[in-house]
Design an enzyme around this catalytic site. Structure first.
Site, PDB file in Angstrom:
ATOM      1  N   ASP A 208      17.092  82.436 -23.887  1.00 34.15           N
ATOM      2  CA  ASP A 208      16.651  81.551 -24.974  1.00 34.15           C
ATOM      3  C   ASP A 208      17.551  80.325 -24.972  1.00 34.15           C
ATOM      4  O   ASP A 208      18.766  80.447 -24.764  1.00 34.15           O
ATOM      5  CB  ASP A 208      16.721  82.261 -26.322  1.00 34.15           C
ATOM      6  CG  ASP A 208      15.837  81.593 -27.369  1.00 34.15           C
ATOM      7  OD1 ASP A 208      14.839  82.214 -27.786  1.00 34.15           O
ATOM      8  OD2 ASP A 208      16.139  80.447 -27.769  1.00 34.15           O
TER       9      ASP A 208
ATOM     10  N   ASP B 266      18.195  76.799 -20.942  1.00 25.59           N
ATOM     11  CA  ASP B 266      16.801  76.450 -20.725  1.00 25.59           C
ATOM     12  C   ASP B 266      16.222  77.402 -19.685  1.00 25.59           C
ATOM     13  O   ASP B 266      16.830  77.644 -18.633  1.00 25.59           O
ATOM     14  CB  ASP B 266      16.709  75.001 -20.235  1.00 25.59           C
ATOM     15  CG  ASP B 266      15.333  74.635 -19.736  1.00 25.59           C
ATOM     16  OD1 ASP B 266      14.414  74.483 -20.584  1.00 25.59           O
ATOM     17  OD2 ASP B 266      15.156  74.527 -18.509  1.00 25.59           O
ATOM     18  N   GLY B 267      15.025  77.966 -19.970  1.00 26.91           N
ATOM     19  CA  GLY B 267      14.455  78.979 -19.096  1.00 26.91           C
ATOM     20  C   GLY B 267      14.233  78.496 -17.677  1.00 26.91           C
ATOM     21  O   GLY B 267      14.479  79.217 -16.708  1.00 26.91           O
TER      22      GLY B 267
ATOM     23  N   ASP C 183       7.277  83.598 -23.029  1.00 24.13           N
ATOM     24  CA  ASP C 183       6.759  83.625 -24.400  1.00 24.13           C
ATOM     25  C   ASP C 183       7.432  82.512 -25.197  1.00 24.13           C
ATOM     26  O   ASP C 183       8.372  82.743 -25.949  1.00 24.13           O
ATOM     27  CB  ASP C 183       7.032  84.993 -25.034  1.00 24.13           C
ATOM     28  CG  ASP C 183       6.409  85.125 -26.420  1.00 24.13           C
ATOM     29  OD1 ASP C 183       5.568  84.280 -26.777  1.00 24.13           O
ATOM     30  OD2 ASP C 183       6.779  86.062 -27.149  1.00 24.13           O
TER      31      ASP C 183
ATOM     32  N   PRO D 229       8.167  67.653 -26.275  1.00 23.27           N
ATOM     33  CA  PRO D 229       7.242  67.559 -25.128  1.00 23.27           C
ATOM     34  C   PRO D 229       7.796  68.199 -23.866  1.00 23.27           C
ATOM     35  O   PRO D 229       7.023  68.571 -22.974  1.00 23.27           O
ATOM     36  CB  PRO D 229       7.071  66.043 -24.951  1.00 23.27           C
ATOM     37  CG  PRO D 229       8.302  65.440 -25.560  1.00 23.27           C
ATOM     38  CD  PRO D 229       8.677  66.339 -26.698  1.00 23.27           C
TER      39      PRO D 229
END
Length: 326
Positions: A133, A167-168, A185, A194
């Site tokens: 996350d 950041d994923g 998810d 954005p």
């Protein structure tokens, strides 16, 4: 007499000015609860705002609604200790876990609430879950806020779970690890954020493909398909462009009237009949699984209207703006 009059006027002016500042700040300005809970997202029943705070990425509100806790992010409901949240988590987790050849190593991008992690921990064969996350405060809530920890059964503190604040996409690009199941998810991109479009792009899906074990699968959350069917079909078209075999699935919530969409993606050919549950869950029975894997006509009618999301365009953001005015 004149001095007294001007003193009175001065005091009144200061009072009026302070009142205006207060009401602006708390009703229209940055201190307003509406900056934490959008008007259209307010609970219909009595509720109590327990806490509001800003993190490095979002504005969070913890709201008590009856016996439930609702967590808001930038004005929108993110998740809560609700029954429909259990249904959502079971569907997004157990469909790919049932479809994957193995279910030993799992990556969950957007796992800060710990609910999807809780579901993945049902598998005895599981060796490790990585929950990623971008927001440390959100992950901390899932680990330490007692009412959320009770709901997710302490999943984020489990010895098989490693939590990562990053950041994923950045995490995947830097990693040399491969996984059996990858679950994405995260919220849809909006004008406020954005950059989330980068986690739905063709380029990122190529990265995810490189990090899947043979027989591995992806599960992608596709927002509310009854409101934005093109959103789901654009994600599926992007995955197909990447070379994945795909199966769309969904779950209609009788309680909320929302139809949540998802895409299952595999590097190997896969049919709905190949998907058999490996664990017993309260909501997602074998009968319900068959319903989840059958797409309603209103969605199939929009199937060919999707477009490919890349790092260079704003396909998903444009759909969100058009359909929700966010």
């Amino acid at each position: 007499m004149d001095e007294l009059m001007w003193l009175t006027i001065g005091i009144a002016a200061v009072f009026i000015l302070e009142a205006c500042i207060y009401f602006y700040w708390n009703i229209w300005g940055n201190g307003s609860i509406s900056t934490y809970i959008n008007d259209g997202q307010r609970p219909h029943q009595t509720f109590k705002v327990l806490q509001t705070f800003k993190t490095s990425t979002q504005k969070i509100a913890l709201v008590e609604v009856g016996e439930e806790i609702w967590v808001y992010s930038n004005g929108e409901i993110m998740f809560g200790t609700k029954q429909d949240e259990n249904e959502y988590a079971e569907v997004i987790v157990h469909v790919p876990m049932a479809a994957a050849k193995d279910a030993k190593r799992v990556l969950i991008i957007g796992g800060g609430g710990g609910i999807s992690v809780r579901e993945a921990l049902r598998y005895e064969s599981l060796e490790e879950i990585i929950a990623v996350d971008i927001d440390a405060e959100m992950m901390d809530l899932g680990k330490r806020y007692d009412r959320l920890v009770s709901f997710n059964k302490g999943a984020l503190n489990h010895h098989k779970v490693s939590t990562v604040i990053e950041d994923g996409r950045t995490y995947v690009e830097r990693s040399l690890t491969t996984w059996d199941v990858i679950i994405v998810d995260i919220p849809e991109p909006t004008e406020r954020c954005p950059s989330l479009g980068r986690l739905f792009s063709l380029e990122f899906y190529h990265e995810l493909k490189e990090h899947l074990n043979p027989g591995g699968v992806l599960s992608i959350a596709c927002s509310t398909v009854n409101l934005m069917p093109e959103y789901m079909w654009s994600i599926e078209k992007t995955l197909k462009e990447c070379g994945f075999f795909t199966i769309p699935f969904h779950n209609f919530s009788n309680k909320t009237g929302v139809d949540w969409g998802y895409i299952l993606a595999s590097t190997l050919p896969l049919e709905p009949d190949d998907i058999q549950l490996k664990v017993t869950t309260p909501f997602l029975t074998e009968g319900r699984l068959r319903d989840v894997l059958v797409m309603p006509y209103y969605l199939m009618n929009k199937e060919n209207q999707g477009m490919v999301q890349t790092d260079q365009n704003t396909v998903l953001l444009d759909i969100v703006k058009r359909e929700t005015d966010v």
